[in-house]
Write an enzyme that holds these catalytic residues in place. Structure first.
Site, PDB file in Angstrom:
ATOM      1  N   SER A  33       7.389   3.810   7.775  1.00  0.00           N
ATOM      2  CA  SER A  33       7.543   4.117   6.354  1.00  0.00           C
ATOM      3  C   SER A  33       9.026   4.294   6.043  1.00  0.00           C
ATOM      4  O   SER A  33       9.809   3.365   6.238  1.00  0.00           O
ATOM      5  CB  SER A  33       6.710   5.352   5.983  1.00  0.00           C
ATOM      6  OG  SER A  33       6.668   5.521   4.586  1.00  0.00           O
ATOM      7  N   ASP A  65      -2.230  -1.392   3.781  1.00  0.00           N
ATOM      8  CA  ASP A  65      -1.332  -0.264   3.560  1.00  0.00           C
ATOM      9  C   ASP A  65      -1.570   0.300   2.163  1.00  0.00           C
ATOM     10  O   ASP A  65      -1.441  -0.407   1.162  1.00  0.00           O
ATOM     11  CB  ASP A  65       0.121  -0.721   3.712  1.00  0.00           C
ATOM     12  CG  ASP A  65       1.112   0.431   3.775  1.00  0.00           C
ATOM     13  OD1 ASP A  65       1.027   1.333   2.921  1.00  0.00           O
ATOM     14  OD2 ASP A  65       1.986   0.413   4.659  1.00  0.00           O
ATOM     15  N   HIS A 102      -1.427   2.851   5.905  1.00  0.00           N
ATOM     16  CA  HIS A 102      -0.083   3.422   5.981  1.00  0.00           C
ATOM     17  C   HIS A 102      -0.050   4.432   7.129  1.00  0.00           C
ATOM     18  O   HIS A 102       0.105   5.638   6.939  1.00  0.00           O
ATOM     19  CB  HIS A 102       0.294   4.078   4.662  1.00  0.00           C
ATOM     20  CG  HIS A 102       1.766   4.328   4.534  1.00  0.00           C
ATOM     21  ND1 HIS A 102       2.682   3.309   4.420  1.00  0.00           N
ATOM     22  CD2 HIS A 102       2.501   5.474   4.525  1.00  0.00           C
ATOM     23  CE1 HIS A 102       3.904   3.804   4.352  1.00  0.00           C
ATOM     24  NE2 HIS A 102       3.819   5.119   4.421  1.00  0.00           N
TER      25      HIS A 102
END
Length: 609
Positions: A232, A495, A535
């Site tokens: 991320s 995601d 994610h």
């Protein structure tokens, strides 16, 4: 990176033995290995801006705490923890989020007997603030969420204890985490360029330089290999290192990277603007979102005549809920009489979210453009499309994150509303978490029109010099290649927060930058797309029963290390699902897993082509 058996005794030797000089040249000479005690505060001075603020030795069996209150975590090996501060920081009123004493860095050093000659540092998440600069709290304790995010949850303590590598993390120049992006705005409402630069790039470079210098000084020998490991924001940080500081690391593992920062984050607010403008401020319920998203999965997940429960290739999915009577309400001419049914306007709203942010709130018919048409364009999205949307089948509201995703029923993902407030230099646009002397967040985002959000998108690009070049989208990686570095980039195709199309678009631009020579790019940079992976979540889809093959804890890091240290370049990586009942390869982009026949749950039934 060679290992010298002698101690680096000057700036020149330190650089030669694996260190890198920072923006402030390294000035201290090392005459003997450092010891893990307060003598390090005066003995280690790598540059004029860096200060050792705390040194603490932990013996095997010690409770890992600095405050005297038990953390419940005991050391499994001898460790030395060192806290650094890298100035100058940013002066200002006491207590203001924009005020900073400097960049906090927390380094963990295994005992000399346990050191494996590696440096393995980790990235941050979100706005990446933390307690690395605190002298009473520890940032690197084992992550309590590791069981939920095994592929991406990395603990610096665990790295030092278990792997035997020197590890570090940074607060990127701000300790405040509750205030989100508040640190990035000065009290008068202007952009805090000093802390944007620390957040965007300087902190991660200084961490790399100082950690390697400290390892060299502590062990009397330079690290042989240095690795970046981030997801991320941490993935973006790794990409920034490859672009801006190509000599810092030998290997970079970048997952779900938050590069294209202002573009995709402005786009993250778009689902909430669709709810405001098209649905009168009433968001779609989680049941409605799940109904439509699972219908998309059912329409696009078949392989070998069997439903996978997640979509293997969302770029090929053109499911259109406005044409699906099974999700449309009976009162609107559909066949669905449940409370989860959607009206044609609501179905069109979901199409807009899947397509991505546009300048006027429009979206084409999915059959003609499902949002992926411009993914390999060198200029990115064109026409009214500003950026990409979430992929079909992904949990739009973020079920794995407790409904705090982009289409959450309780409001926006706060990083997005904070970013738009910063772009428009108006704190009231953000949510109540945003704190500033000129006015706190007041959820003014609710009143934004499509055109105004599009203007914020443009402002995010125009303000890059003040935002520390946070977008991290420079495709020139030639210096990283020349350094001999290896970059392993991965992204989940489900995601929930960062659109994977951005990763594909960036990779396309890198190939073009290098003259279209795909083989040359793949010699040092490889991209892997993971179907169903979210994610960091094991299942990013709207289908709670989906159980896609995903990376195991530490698996991709070991693949990267094998590439760097042994020359084993991955062209496909075998994954398995939770429980080990399904195996399947993920393929080096642009190849995709292609079914050739046999058991759809067996890796042997797929090739990469």
């Amino acid at each position: 990176m060679p290992v010298l058996v002698t101690i680096c005794a000057s700036v020149v030797l330190l650089a030669a033995c694996g260190g890198n000089t920072s923006s402030s040249a390294l000035t201290a000479a090392t005459t003997k290995p450092l010891t893990c005690d307060d003598s390090m505060k005066t003995a280690f001075k790598p540059d004029v801006n860096t200060t050792v603020t705390l040194v603490k030795a932990f013996k095997k069996g010690d409770d890992l705490n600095l405050s005297g209150t038990s953390s419940g975590v005991t050391a499994t090996n001898d460790l030395c923890m060192v806290k650094l501060n890298v100035g100058p920081g940013n002066p200002g009123p006491a207590g203001a989020p924009s005020t900073s004493p400097g960049i906090g860095i927390e380094v963990w050093l295994p005992s000399p007997a346990n050191w494996n000659k590696r440096v393995h540092v980790v990235g941050g998440g979100g706005w990446a603030g933390g307690v690395q600069g605190s002298t009473t709290a520890i940032a690197g304790l084992p992550n309590p969420l590791a069981a939920l995010f095994p592929a991406v949850a990395v603990s610096t303590v665990a790295i030092a204890e278990t792997e035997g590598a020197v590890s570090a993390s940074t607060d990127t120049g701000h300790a405040d985490t509750a205030g989100g992006g508040s640190f990035a705005m000065n009290p008068d409402g202007t952009i805090n360029t000093a802390l944007w630069t620390d957040f965007a790039s300087r902190s991660i470079h200084e961490m790399a330089v100082d950690t390697k210098a400290l390892a060299t000084a502590y062990y009397g020998i330079a690290p042989k290999y240095s690795y970046w490991d981030g997801f991320s924001t941490g993935g973006r940080q790794g990409m920034k290192e490859a672009q801006a500081n190509p000599d810092d690391f030998d290997g970079i593992l970048a997952g779900g990277p938050a590069f294209n920062w202002s573009k995709f984050i402005t786009g993250e607010l778009y689902p909430q603007i669709v709810f405001q403008r098209d649905l009168g401020g009433t968001p779609l319920t989680t049941a409605q979102q799940d109904l439509v998203s699972n219908a998309a999965i059912s329409a696009c997940d078949s392989v070998g005549g069997q439903h996978l429960g997640y979509i293997l290739d969302p770029s090929a999915c053109k499911y259109d809920p406005t044409a699906d009577r099974n999700v449309l309400c009976a009162a609107s001419g559909g066949a669905n009489s449940t409370p989860a049914c959607v009206t044609p306007v609501q179905a069109a709203a979901i199409n807009k979210i899947w397509y991505g942010i546009t300048s006027d709130g429009s979206a084409p018919v999915p059959g003609s453009d499902n949002g992926w048409a411009s993914v390999t364009s060198l200029t990115g999205p064109s026409g009214v499309q500003r950026w990409f949307g979430q992929t079909r089948g992904t949990s739009l509201y973020g079920a794995f994150f407790g409904g705090t995703g982009l289409a959450g029923v309780n409001g926006p993902f706060t990083v997005a509303s904070d970013q738009v407030a910063l772009e428009l230099q108006n704190p009231t646009i953000a949510g109540p978490n945003f704190v500033n002397a000129t006015g706190n967040g007041a959820s003014g985002w609710k009143a934004l029109s499509y055109a105004q959000l599009s203007n914020a998108f443009d402002q995010g690009i125009a303000l890059q010099s003040q935002f520390g070049q946070i977008n991290t989208d420079n495709p020139d990686l030639s210096a990283f290649k020349s350094h001999g570095g290896k970059l392993l980039h991965y992204h989940g195709l489900s995601d929930e927060l960062i659109m994977p199309q951005g990763s594909v678009n960036y990779y396309t631009r890198v190939v073009n930058q290098m003259g279209g020579d795909l083989a040359s790019v793949q010699s040092f940079y490889r991209l892997f797309l993971i179907p169903g992976f979210g994610h960091g979540s094991l299942n990013g889809t709207a289908n709670p029963a989906a159980n896609p093959p995903v990376p195991a804890a530490g698996q991709l890091y070991q693949v990267l290390a094998g590439w760097v240290e042994n020359g084993v370049a991955p062209d496909k990586i075998p994954l398995q699902n939770q429980g080990g009942t399904i195996t399947r390869p993920i393929c080096m982009y642009p190849s995709k897993p292609t079914y050739t026949g046999g058991d759809v749950g067996a890796a042997s039934s797929f090739t990469c082509s």
